[in-house]
Design a protein around this motif. Structure first.
Motif, PDB file in Angstrom:
ATOM      1  N   VAL A  74      52.375 118.750  -2.639  1.00  0.00           N
ATOM      2  CA  VAL A  74      50.790 119.224  -1.993  1.00  0.00           C
ATOM      3  C   VAL A  74      49.592 117.804  -1.720  1.00  0.00           C
ATOM      4  CG1 VAL A  74      48.557 120.266  -1.992  1.00  0.00           C
ATOM      5  CG2 VAL A  74      50.848 121.588  -2.754  1.00  0.00           C
ATOM      6  N   ALA A  75      49.985 117.308  -2.873  1.00  0.00           N
ATOM      7  CA  ALA A  75      49.325 115.666  -2.242  1.00  0.00           C
ATOM      8  C   ALA A  75      49.096 114.953  -1.424  1.00  0.00           C
ATOM      9  CB  ALA A  75      49.789 114.788  -4.092  1.00  0.00           C
ATOM     10  N   GLY A  76      50.643 114.693  -1.538  1.00  0.00           N
ATOM     11  CA  GLY A  76      51.044 114.404  -0.521  1.00  0.00           C
ATOM     12  C   GLY A  76      50.621 114.090   1.170  1.00  0.00           C
ATOM     13  N   PHE A  77      50.486 115.367   1.101  1.00  0.00           N
ATOM     14  CA  PHE A  77      50.271 116.340   2.657  1.00  0.00           C
ATOM     15  C   PHE A  77      48.151 116.189   2.620  1.00  0.00           C
ATOM     16  CE2 PHE A  77      48.335 119.437   4.589  1.00  0.00           C
ATOM     17  CZ  PHE A  77      48.190 119.909   5.804  1.00  0.00           C
ATOM     18  N   VAL A  78      47.612 115.988   1.835  1.00  0.00           N
ATOM     19  CA  VAL A  78      46.330 115.914   1.128  1.00  0.00           C
ATOM     20  C   VAL A  78      45.575 114.408   1.732  1.00  0.00           C
ATOM     21  CG1 VAL A  78      44.379 115.919   0.159  1.00  0.00           C
ATOM     22  CG2 VAL A  78      45.560 117.947   0.546  1.00  0.00           C
ATOM     23  N   ILE A  79      46.487 113.712   0.967  1.00  0.00           N
ATOM     24  CA  ILE A  79      46.472 112.212   1.114  1.00  0.00           C
ATOM     25  C   ILE A  79      46.860 111.403   2.869  1.00  0.00           C
ATOM     26  CG2 ILE A  79      47.502 109.780   0.665  1.00  0.00           C
ATOM     27  CD1 ILE A  79      47.734 111.029  -1.937  1.00  0.00           C
ATOM     28  N   ALA A  80      47.770 112.075   3.566  1.00  0.00           N
ATOM     29  CA  ALA A  80      48.617 111.501   4.094  1.00  0.00           C
ATOM     30  C   ALA A  80      47.570 112.262   5.661  1.00  0.00           C
ATOM     31  CB  ALA A  80      49.197 111.970   4.892  1.00  0.00           C
ATOM     32  N   THR A  81      46.635 113.235   5.374  1.00  0.00           N
ATOM     33  CA  THR A  81      45.472 113.818   5.702  1.00  0.00           C
ATOM     34  C   THR A  81      44.720 113.502   5.977  1.00  0.00           C
ATOM     35  OG1 THR A  81      46.430 115.822   6.031  1.00  0.00           O
ATOM     36  CG2 THR A  81      44.311 115.942   6.615  1.00  0.00           C
ATOM     37  N   ALA A  82      43.665 112.926   4.544  1.00  0.00           N
ATOM     38  CA  ALA A  82      43.007 112.154   4.503  1.00  0.00           C
ATOM     39  C   ALA A  82      42.523 110.835   5.665  1.00  0.00           C
ATOM     40  CB  ALA A  82      42.285 111.929   3.149  1.00  0.00           C
ATOM     41  N   LEU A  83      43.921 110.297   5.325  1.00  0.00           N
ATOM     42  CA  LEU A  83      43.745 108.586   5.427  1.00  0.00           C
ATOM     43  C   LEU A  83      43.991 108.974   7.106  1.00  0.00           C
ATOM     44  CD1 LEU A  83      46.596 107.781   2.975  1.00  0.00           C
ATOM     45  CD2 LEU A  83      45.027 107.313   3.909  1.00  0.00           C
ATOM     46  N   ARG A  84      44.577 110.641   7.695  1.00  0.00           N
ATOM     47  CA  ARG A  84      44.532 110.361   9.188  1.00  0.00           C
ATOM     48  C   ARG A  84      43.055 110.024   9.728  1.00  0.00           C
ATOM     49  NH1 ARG A  84      46.736 110.474  14.086  1.00  0.00           N
ATOM     50  NH2 ARG A  84      46.284 112.907  15.462  1.00  0.00           N
ATOM     51  N   VAL A  85      42.347 111.161   8.920  1.00  0.00           N
ATOM     52  CA  VAL A  85      40.851 111.319   9.388  1.00  0.00           C
ATOM     53  C   VAL A  85      40.324 109.930   9.377  1.00  0.00           C
ATOM     54  CG1 VAL A  85      39.439 113.060   8.843  1.00  0.00           C
ATOM     55  CG2 VAL A  85      41.092 113.605   8.686  1.00  0.00           C
ATOM     56  N   ALA A  86      40.637 109.288   8.540  1.00  0.00           N
ATOM     57  CA  ALA A  86      39.065 108.161   7.713  1.00  0.00           C
ATOM     58  C   ALA A  86      39.811 106.783   8.918  1.00  0.00           C
ATOM     59  CB  ALA A  86      39.695 107.610   6.285  1.00  0.00           C
ATOM     60  N   GLN A  87      41.033 106.909   9.037  1.00  0.00           N
ATOM     61  CA  GLN A  87      41.693 105.514  10.251  1.00  0.00           C
ATOM     62  C   GLN A  87      42.743 105.616  11.476  1.00  0.00           C
ATOM     63  OE1 GLN A  87      44.780 103.981  10.318  1.00  0.00           O
ATOM     64  NE2 GLN A  87      45.389 106.529   9.431  1.00  0.00           N
ATOM     65  N   GLY A  88      42.529 107.188  11.651  1.00  0.00           N
ATOM     66  CA  GLY A  88      43.279 107.516  12.787  1.00  0.00           C
ATOM     67  C   GLY A  88      44.565 107.391  13.110  1.00  0.00           C
ATOM     68  N   SER A  89      45.360 106.097  12.933  1.00  0.00           N
ATOM     69  CA  SER A  89      46.687 105.790  13.126  1.00  0.00           C
ATOM     70  C   SER A  89      47.514 106.746  12.269  1.00  0.00           C
ATOM     71  CB  SER A  89      46.714 105.001  13.225  1.00  0.00           C
ATOM     72  OG  SER A  89      48.385 104.325  12.970  1.00  0.00           O
ATOM     73  N   ALA A  90      48.555 108.069  12.901  1.00  0.00           N
ATOM     74  CA  ALA A  90      48.853 108.869  12.297  1.00  0.00           C
ATOM     75  C   ALA A  90      50.768 107.860  11.333  1.00  0.00           C
ATOM     76  CB  ALA A  90      49.987 109.583  13.033  1.00  0.00           C
ATOM     77  N   THR A  91      50.661 106.864  12.150  1.00  0.00           N
ATOM     78  CA  THR A  91      51.704 105.842  11.706  1.00  0.00           C
ATOM     79  C   THR A  91      51.135 105.103  10.154  1.00  0.00           C
ATOM     80  OG1 THR A  91      52.886 105.555  13.490  1.00  0.00           O
ATOM     81  CG2 THR A  91      53.129 103.926  12.205  1.00  0.00           C
ATOM     82  N   VAL A  92      50.327 104.614  10.611  1.00  0.00           N
ATOM     83  CA  VAL A  92      49.395 104.150   8.956  1.00  0.00           C
ATOM     84  C   VAL A  92      49.120 105.079   7.941  1.00  0.00           C
ATOM     85  CG1 VAL A  92      47.653 103.172   8.463  1.00  0.00           C
ATOM     86  CG2 VAL A  92      49.000 102.276  10.406  1.00  0.00           C
ATOM     87  N   ALA A  93      48.497 105.717   8.704  1.00  0.00           N
ATOM     88  CA  ALA A  93      48.757 107.829   7.547  1.00  0.00           C
ATOM     89  C   ALA A  93      49.894 107.793   7.035  1.00  0.00           C
ATOM     90  CB  ALA A  93      47.687 108.875   7.833  1.00  0.00           C
ATOM     91  N   LEU A  94      51.389 108.074   7.163  1.00  0.00           N
ATOM     92  CA  LEU A  94      51.805 108.461   7.001  1.00  0.00           C
ATOM     93  C   LEU A  94      52.840 107.363   6.176  1.00  0.00           C
ATOM     94  CD1 LEU A  94      54.688 110.029   6.542  1.00  0.00           C
ATOM     95  CD2 LEU A  94      55.621 109.399   9.347  1.00  0.00           C
TER      96      LEU A  94
END
Length: 459
Positions: free
Chosen positions: A356-376
């Motif tokens: 769950v933490a991985g999903f939440v962190i990736a979601t937060a990174l996506r919302v914060a900076q936009g790039s899906a690849t960078v977030a992943l």
């Protein structure tokens, strides 16, 4: 950036990001300021508010803008040229007629989506979308019912393949970081991607298409539609032209996959040349040159007519290119300011289960900076120690990679260049893009997380 170290805490940085996003929406929606100008202005204000040194602000803006354009401008321009050649030759209409004859009017969105799933295996989201749009637009004009009925299934198909299935860069990099088997990840990724496409692409596309009926734009046609030609190229010729850049791009992604597996020497000269030929801009350039002859000069059109058609394709897409670059600029400022890192660090110590933490962190990174690849990739690096300590392997490890991928595609908004790319190609305003593209991407994320969670707990 050289010499810059962010000293603000997560709270102030997140407040700056939220304020910047709200300002973008207010300026575009209520004050009707052009999106290109708005994004540049807010990027500048955000850099100032986040404490980026004045001597580095302009270089931060232009670097992020240029890096986005480097991946988008050539692709969109060459894709628009190919689309214009297919349109004026009657090739797009011929392929649309062939699809409709084979699958029927009611199943046309399904046919387009399945074709996009296949095309989306080797090529990136934006490249595949640009290549398919002429066909989507032609089918939508022929059958009616609005653009979204046909466009959403296609956009979703390319999106789910790009985010969940190797050899795309996000899942490949995450699998390397976490030690997941790439071959197994392909199989498990398809198990997640296809049902996700059915829900977020096919079903949602038909549902939203009935509620928001968009006219089909002329943006890839260089203006009003030409009259139907009496001697259009065959559907097989059109499919061949569409497959040509896809085959070249597949060569490139295949080589990258082979390099990751250690099958080839990445320092060999032939490897570098082959990768250059298979790069997306070169592949599309080859396709445009071949199409100029095959459905242009060879079919009786003069060189001047072909050149005029190619030139007419560029004007309408300039706005798309510039706005997409400005969206990348805004996302780059958020990354450079440390907003994404601050958010990830704050979430990393919450104590959630690693899946769950991985999903939440990736979601937060996506919302914060936009790039899906960078977030992943960033999320994978953050959870790597916990995953290594837990001893996950096989299908469970692949499912964790997919849960990170699902988070990385959530809640696309104004700092995502894809938000502007799709919104402008479909000629949607910001509100409509939120109602369609953002909802679709969030459905992809939620479905992907649910399915990867099911696989994780059943493995």
């Amino acid at each position: 950036m050289n010499g810059f170290e962010q000293t603000m805490g997560a709270g102030p940085l997140l407040g700056i990001a939220a304020g910047a996003i709200a300002l973008i929406l207010v300026l575009i929606i209520y004050f009707r300021i052009h999106a290109f100008i708005t994004l540049i202005l807010v990027s500048l204000l955000t850099a100032l508010a986040a404490g980026i040194p004045g001597s580095q602000i302009i270089s931060t803006l232009t670097t992020a803008f240029g890096s986005t354009l480097g991946g988008v401008a050539l692709l969109v321009a060459l894709g628009a040229m190919l689309g214009r050649l297919l349109e004026v030759s009657g090739g797009a209409q011929a392929l649309a007629d062939g699809l409709i004859a084979r699958f029927g009017d009611k199943r046309a969105p399904l046919a387009l989506g399945i074709a996009s799933l296949i095309f989306g295996f080797p090529i990136f989201f934006d490249a595949g979308l640009v290549v398919m749009l002429p066909i989507v637009f032609t089918v939508a004009r022929r059958l009616g019912g609005g653009l979204l009925r046909y466009g959403i299934p296609v956009a979703t198909a390319f999106s789910v393949m790009h985010v969940f299935v190797p050899p795309h860069p996000g899942p490949v990099a995450a699998s390397e970081l976490l030690g997941a088997d790439a071959g197994l990840l392909i199989l498990v990724g398809l198990l997640v991607a296809i049902p996700t496409w059915i829900v977020a692409g096919q079903l949602f596309g038909l549902w939203i298409g009935k509620r928001i009926v968009l006219p089909v734009p002329d943006i890839l046609s260089g203006g009003p539609q030409v009259e139907d030609r009496t001697d259009p190229p065959s559907p097989a010729t059109v499919v061949g032209l569409l497959l040509l850049p896809l085959a070249l791009i597949f060569l490139n992604t295949g080589l990258d996959f082979a390099r990751a597996q250690g099958w080839v020497n990445a320092d060999a000269e032939w490897f570098g040349i082959a990768r250059a030929v298979g790069s997306t801009p070169v592949a599309l350039l080859v396709a445009v040159l071949v199409a100029s002859y095959v459905i242009g000069v060879r079919r009786g059109r003069s060189a001047n007519e072909v050149e005029s058609s190619l030139d007419s394709a560029l004007g309408p897409v300039c706005s798309i290119i510039l706005i997409t670059g400005a969206g990348g600029m805004f996302g780059g400022v958020l990354r450079a300011s440390g907003i994404g890192d601050a958010l990830a660090s704050a979430l990393d110590g919450v104590g959630l289960p690693v899946f769950v933490a991985g999903f939440v962190i990736a979601t937060a990174l996506r919302v914060a900076q936009g790039s899906a690849t960078v977030a992943l990739i960033t999320a994978a690096g953050l959870v790597q120690p916990a995953i290594a300590a837990s001893g996950y392997e096989g299908v469970q490890l692949a499912a964790i990679v997919l849960s990170l991928a699902a988070g990385s595609v959530m809640l696309s908004h104004v700092n995502d260049s894809g938000f502007w790319l799709v919104g402008r190609f479909f000629q949607m305003d910001v509100k409509t893009t939120f109602k369609t593209w953002t909802v679709m991407q969030t459905l992809v994320g939620l479905m992907g997380f649910a399915l990867s969670g099911l696989i994780f707990f059943l493995a």
